[in-house]
Design a protein around this motif. Structure first.
Motif, PDB file in Angstrom:
ATOM      1  N   LEU A   1      12.723   7.838   6.509  1.00 18.19           N
ATOM      2  CA  LEU A   1      12.867   8.698   7.679  1.00 18.19           C
ATOM      3  C   LEU A   1      14.347   9.007   7.868  1.00 18.19           C
ATOM      4  O   LEU A   1      15.175   8.103   7.967  1.00 18.19           O
ATOM      5  CB  LEU A   1      12.316   8.028   8.936  1.00 18.19           C
ATOM      6  CG  LEU A   1      12.494   8.828  10.235  1.00 18.19           C
ATOM      7  CD1 LEU A   1      11.737  10.144  10.179  1.00 18.19           C
ATOM      8  CD2 LEU A   1      12.064   8.017  11.447  1.00 18.19           C
ATOM      9  N   LEU A   2      14.673  10.285   7.939  1.00 20.47           N
ATOM     10  CA  LEU A   2      16.053  10.740   8.045  1.00 20.47           C
ATOM     11  C   LEU A   2      16.393  11.109   9.479  1.00 20.47           C
ATOM     12  O   LEU A   2      15.649  11.851  10.133  1.00 20.47           O
ATOM     13  CB  LEU A   2      16.265  11.963   7.137  1.00 20.47           C
ATOM     14  CG  LEU A   2      17.631  12.644   7.208  1.00 20.47           C
ATOM     15  CD1 LEU A   2      18.702  11.766   6.561  1.00 20.47           C
ATOM     16  CD2 LEU A   2      17.584  14.012   6.534  1.00 20.47           C
TER      17      LEU A   2
ATOM     18  N   ARG B   1      13.159   2.695  18.888  1.00 17.77           N
ATOM     19  CA  ARG B   1      11.695   2.551  18.903  1.00 17.77           C
ATOM     20  C   ARG B   1      11.071   3.333  17.742  1.00 17.77           C
ATOM     21  O   ARG B   1      10.173   2.836  17.045  1.00 17.77           O
ATOM     22  CB  ARG B   1      11.153   3.082  20.240  1.00 17.77           C
ATOM     23  CG  ARG B   1       9.641   3.036  20.376  1.00 17.77           C
ATOM     24  CD  ARG B   1       9.176   1.661  20.777  1.00 17.77           C
ATOM     25  NE  ARG B   1       7.721   1.613  20.901  1.00 17.77           N
ATOM     26  CZ  ARG B   1       7.065   0.616  21.482  1.00 17.77           C
ATOM     27  NH1 ARG B   1       7.724  -0.411  21.983  1.00 17.77           N
ATOM     28  NH2 ARG B   1       5.751   0.627  21.574  1.00 17.77           N
ATOM     29  N   LEU B   2      11.553   4.560  17.516  1.00 24.37           N
ATOM     30  CA  LEU B   2      11.015   5.383  16.431  1.00 24.37           C
ATOM     31  C   LEU B   2      11.236   4.720  15.081  1.00 24.37           C
ATOM     32  O   LEU B   2      10.301   4.644  14.249  1.00 24.37           O
ATOM     33  CB  LEU B   2      11.683   6.763  16.458  1.00 24.37           C
ATOM     34  CG  LEU B   2      11.383   7.686  15.270  1.00 24.37           C
ATOM     35  CD1 LEU B   2       9.911   8.074  15.248  1.00 24.37           C
ATOM     36  CD2 LEU B   2      12.262   8.934  15.329  1.00 24.37           C
TER      37      LEU B   2
ATOM     38  N   LYS C   1       4.900  10.294  15.816  1.00 24.63           N
ATOM     39  CA  LYS C   1       5.680   9.068  16.007  1.00 24.63           C
ATOM     40  C   LYS C   1       6.790   9.284  17.027  1.00 24.63           C
ATOM     41  O   LYS C   1       7.065   8.418  17.864  1.00 24.63           O
ATOM     42  CB  LYS C   1       6.269   8.617  14.667  1.00 24.63           C
ATOM     43  CG  LYS C   1       5.265   8.058  13.676  1.00 24.63           C
ATOM     44  CD  LYS C   1       4.908   6.609  14.005  1.00 24.63           C
ATOM     45  CE  LYS C   1       4.108   5.978  12.882  1.00 24.63           C
ATOM     46  NZ  LYS C   1       3.733   4.573  13.186  1.00 24.63           N
ATOM     47  N   LEU C   2       7.450  10.437  16.964  1.00 23.63           N
ATOM     48  CA  LEU C   2       8.524  10.726  17.911  1.00 23.63           C
ATOM     49  C   LEU C   2       7.974  10.862  19.328  1.00 23.63           C
ATOM     50  O   LEU C   2       8.563  10.340  20.288  1.00 23.63           O
ATOM     51  CB  LEU C   2       9.262  12.002  17.497  1.00 23.63           C
ATOM     52  CG  LEU C   2      10.395  12.457  18.413  1.00 23.63           C
ATOM     53  CD1 LEU C   2      11.457  11.369  18.578  1.00 23.63           C
ATOM     54  CD2 LEU C   2      11.028  13.746  17.898  1.00 23.63           C
ATOM     55  N   LEU C   3       6.854  11.541  19.471  1.00 24.52           N
ATOM     56  CA  LEU C   3       6.223  11.657  20.791  1.00 24.52           C
ATOM     57  C   LEU C   3       5.879  10.281  21.355  1.00 24.52           C
ATOM     58  O   LEU C   3       6.094  10.009  22.541  1.00 24.52           O
ATOM     59  CB  LEU C   3       4.971  12.520  20.703  1.00 24.52           C
ATOM     60  CG  LEU C   3       5.174  14.033  20.607  1.00 24.52           C
ATOM     61  CD1 LEU C   3       3.854  14.722  20.283  1.00 24.52           C
ATOM     62  CD2 LEU C   3       5.751  14.578  21.911  1.00 24.52           C
TER      63      LEU C   3
ATOM     64  N   PRO D   1       2.378  20.504  14.417  1.00 23.80           N
ATOM     65  CA  PRO D   1       2.548  19.401  15.367  1.00 23.80           C
ATOM     66  C   PRO D   1       1.756  18.152  15.015  1.00 23.80           C
ATOM     67  O   PRO D   1       1.939  17.105  15.645  1.00 23.80           O
ATOM     68  CB  PRO D   1       2.078  20.001  16.696  1.00 23.80           C
ATOM     69  CG  PRO D   1       1.238  21.169  16.336  1.00 23.80           C
ATOM     70  CD  PRO D   1       1.777  21.693  15.040  1.00 23.80           C
ATOM     71  N   GLU D   2       0.868  18.258  14.010  1.00 19.41           N
ATOM     72  CA  GLU D   2       0.126  17.079  13.565  1.00 19.41           C
ATOM     73  C   GLU D   2       0.897  16.276  12.528  1.00 19.41           C
ATOM     74  O   GLU D   2       0.416  15.229  12.071  1.00 19.41           O
ATOM     75  CB  GLU D   2      -1.226  17.514  12.977  1.00 19.41           C
ATOM     76  CG  GLU D   2      -2.172  18.130  13.996  1.00 19.41           C
ATOM     77  CD  GLU D   2      -2.486  17.168  15.134  1.00 19.41           C
ATOM     78  OE1 GLU D   2      -2.857  16.014  14.853  1.00 19.41           O
ATOM     79  OE2 GLU D   2      -2.338  17.564  16.306  1.00 19.41           O
ATOM     80  N   GLN D   3       2.084  16.720  12.156  1.00 15.61           N
ATOM     81  CA  GLN D   3       2.903  15.953  11.209  1.00 15.61           C
ATOM     82  C   GLN D   3       3.171  14.554  11.773  1.00 15.61           C
ATOM     83  O   GLN D   3       3.430  14.388  12.970  1.00 15.61           O
ATOM     84  CB  GLN D   3       4.226  16.673  10.964  1.00 15.61           C
ATOM     85  CG  GLN D   3       4.142  17.869  10.040  1.00 15.61           C
ATOM     86  CD  GLN D   3       4.091  17.466   8.569  1.00 15.61           C
ATOM     87  OE1 GLN D   3       4.309  16.301   8.204  1.00 15.61           O
ATOM     88  NE2 GLN D   3       3.774  18.424   7.728  1.00 15.61           N
ATOM     89  N   PRO D   4       3.138  13.527  10.919  1.00 15.86           N
ATOM     90  CA  PRO D   4       3.381  12.161  11.401  1.00 15.86           C
ATOM     91  C   PRO D   4       4.700  12.002  12.156  1.00 15.86           C
ATOM     92  O   PRO D   4       4.761  11.252  13.132  1.00 15.86           O
ATOM     93  CB  PRO D   4       3.375  11.331  10.106  1.00 15.86           C
ATOM     94  CG  PRO D   4       2.498  12.105   9.172  1.00 15.86           C
ATOM     95  CD  PRO D   4       2.742  13.553   9.492  1.00 15.86           C
TER      96      PRO D   4
END
Length: 379
Positions: free
Chosen positions: A88-89, A371-372, A305-307, A298-301
């Motif tokens: 994750l970048l 948290r992310l 995860k960010l939401l 918007p269904e991207q992981p």
């Protein structure tokens, strides 16, 4: 915390520096968020950012990242770090617009909860929150800090990033931007008929005609475009030049305009519409720069995860939105890396004489990023 190098161009390179990296002075509470931002703001980065990026590279190395420096734009290297094989970048930028009319651009000032200085919100405050977050967790991740986002924007296009998803940190008021407007920067040349300045009624003043041309431009279909996530398009006349003086009727006027392009239109669609209009009106037309819009599923992981992380920290679910300004997310999405835009503060205060961001918001952003990262790398 590493000592901040001199802010002007450095003759050395990070990879040929001391064998033992300078240590981060953490104190009892760890790396200090305000101190980080103060150091970032103190270094002017509108023309070059080599010294500051060396400092960022040292700090990331001290926090366990395998760091490389990539001088893609002269004097504006991109810093890329990977820790623990994370995919994750987190991406942001340290370059800013010039000081312009900012009264004290390179001294971080406080006014209650406000942190004021050039780059405080766009985007050195975001960088400070990022650096603070990765100092407070050992979660695997990647970091890309560019230094040419405000101009060439080659860093996120060419740095050797290998990530499965990205969060681009820009001021979004904690809204999650899954779409980004494109833009078209154009130059219109309007011609008139010159003569003595006391006879504008008998001649054709190109400056007056340019005002009328811009008014006509605002009524074209492109200017009326809408999108469910992006609050309308825009037309901003940023420069006008013409004439020789008050006693001469201007024979030519050049007008530079920035125009928003909303999906599903492309920049090429906008060029076709505007060039046809300009030709029909006898105006000169030239494209100065352009960029396509994008939309992310918007269904991207990474979005979900960010939401989830933001909801946990803020106590409310952020809204999905679109972003008007260009960001590094376009380059990353173009490379096949799903990139969402998110951050603290309001973009409207960027580039202004009193650019500011809330300390409470930066602290919240750091907690969201922690948290992310931990959720992303967890089971």
């Amino acid at each position: 915390m590493p000592t901040l190098p001199h802010c002007s161009s450095s003759t050395g390179s990070w990879r040929t520096g001391p064998k033992n990296p300078r240590r981060v002075s953490r104190g009892k509470g760890g790396v200090d968020l305000v101190r980080l931002l103060r150091k970032l703001v103190a270094c002017p980065t509108d023309r070059e950012a080599y010294g500051l990026q060396l400092w960022v590279a040292d700090l990331l190395a001290d926090l366990g990242f395998d760091v490389s420096l990539h001088e893609i734009s002269p004097g504006k290297p991109a810093v890329y770090g990977v820790r623990g094989g994370g995919d994750l970048l987190l991406c942001s930028h340290v370059d800013t617009v010039p000081a312009l009319e900012h009264p004290e651009p390179y001294r971080l000032r406080t006014d209650g909860d406000r942190l004021i200085g050039r780059g405080a919100v766009d985007a050195k405050g975001q960088v400070a929150a990022l650096l603070y977050a990765v100092s407070r967790t050992r979660a695997p991740c990647q970091v890309l800090i560019t230094a040419d986002e405000e101009n060439d924007a080659f860093g996120s296009e060419r740095a050797p990033v290998k990530a499965s998803a990205a969060v681009v940190l820009e001021p979004t008021r904690f809204e999650v931007a899954v779409a980004q407007a494109g833009y078209l920067e154009i130059e219109l040349t309007v011609r008139g008929r010159s003569g003595h300045g006391v006879f504008p009624d008998r001649l054709e003043n190109a400056i007056v005609a340019a005002f009328a041309a811009f008014d006509e431009l605002t009524r074209l279909p492109l200017a009326a475009a809408t999108h469910p996530l992006i609050p309308g398009t825009w037309l901003n006349p940023g420069r006008i030049e013409g004439g020789a003086g008050p006693m001469v009727v201007a024979w030519e006027c050049r007008l530079e305009v920035d125009i928003g392009v909303l999906p599903p239109r492309t920049a090429a669609d906008a060029v076709a519409e505007l060039s046809a209009w300009a030709e029909s009106r006898g105006f000169g037309f030239r494209v100065l720069d352009q960029s396509d819009p994008f939309e992310l599923d918007p269904e991207q992981p990474v979005v979900k995860k960010l939401l989830g992380a933001a909801t946990h920290v803020l106590g409310r679910t952020p809204v999905l939105t679109g972003y008007r300004a260009w960001t590094d997310a376009e380059n990353l999405n173009g490379r096949g890396i799903p990139a969402v835009i998110f951050g603290a503060g309001d973009l409207v205060y960027a580039h202004s004489a009193e650019e500011w961001v809330s300390l409470a918001d930066l602290e919240a952003l750091s907690r969201i990023l922690i948290r992310l990262l931990e959720d992303w790398s967890g089971p």
